[in-house]
Design a protein around this motif. Sequence first.
Motif, PDB file in Angstrom:
ATOM      1  N   GLY A   1      29.889  39.751  52.772  1.00 26.26           N
ATOM      2  CA  GLY A   1      30.789  40.428  53.788  1.00 26.26           C
ATOM      3  C   GLY A   1      30.823  39.682  55.143  1.00 26.26           C
ATOM      4  O   GLY A   1      31.836  40.176  55.828  1.00 26.26           O
TER       5      GLY A   1
ATOM      6  N   SER B   1      30.058  43.197  44.815  1.00 27.68           N
ATOM      7  CA  SER B   1      31.353  42.597  44.797  1.00 27.68           C
ATOM      8  C   SER B   1      31.176  41.228  44.672  1.00 27.68           C
ATOM      9  O   SER B   1      32.419  40.518  44.189  1.00 27.68           O
ATOM     10  CB  SER B   1      32.080  43.011  46.175  1.00 27.68           C
TER      11      SER B   1
ATOM     12  N   ASP C   1      25.372  44.937  48.028  1.00 26.71           N
ATOM     13  CA  ASP C   1      26.796  44.738  47.530  1.00 26.71           C
ATOM     14  C   ASP C   1      27.040  44.035  46.183  1.00 26.71           C
ATOM     15  O   ASP C   1      26.709  42.742  46.244  1.00 26.71           O
ATOM     16  CB  ASP C   1      27.623  43.798  48.881  1.00 26.71           C
TER      17      ASP C   1
END
Length: 248
Positions: free
Chosen positions: A224, A220, A218
């Motif tokens: 998560g 981002s 990920d």
Amino acid sequence: VIVATAGPIDLGPLLFIVFGAALFCGVVFAGVLVLAARRRAQLVIEGAVANVDEIEEAENRLRLLGGGPQPVFPGSDDFLDGAQSSMLAIAQARAAHQLETVAALLTPDYYETLLAEQRAAAEPPAQLDVEVVAARIDEREPGMPMQADPSVRQDIVVAWFGATLRLHTADRRGAPLIKTTVTAQVWRFVRAQGRSDQADPLLAARLCPNCGASLGDDASGVCGYCHQVTVGNTQGWLVGAIEIQPLT
Ligand SMILES: [Zn+2]
């Protein structure tokens, strides 16, 4: 007949009075100037109004408070350096209402708390100068269950900072005003248990500093699992609470 042989008027006493009065006025005027200067330098200290001397006194008290024994552990010096950098960045971001820029230094919960404070803040954004007078480690608790999820364990280190804060603000008429506060603060730092003290780049480790979960692929920059912002804090210590201590 008495001839008043008024000789030259003796100016001595008159001059004495005139000079005396002038001197008195001068002293009063100087006093007013000193008071005015003091008032300009008059500063807000936790719970008390103080002048420059009182600030110095308070800072000396901080130096005494900061000099006590403290726990030593592998990496404790590095920890204190990093903790101080975080403290400076967070304090300045809060004053400037730019908390978003230090999200990676705060636990998700505490970030939300401070963000709510920022949204509700009555004071305008301001520049803050922070002078750390004394810093020490207060306590260390390795492997504590995480509040939000007791199955996750975190190392906790509590740091104590004595600092003089100078907030560049304005008075009611818009004239520049520096508000100075001498303060003792306790900062609680947490990190996923067992994370290395080596300044390993977080992106290489791919582990969340808050909960230790894998960040996988990920990109981002947000965990998560616990929503920790993970970019930009290689040491991984996160601030979970700040407490202002009364300066007694
Ligand atoms: Zn996480």
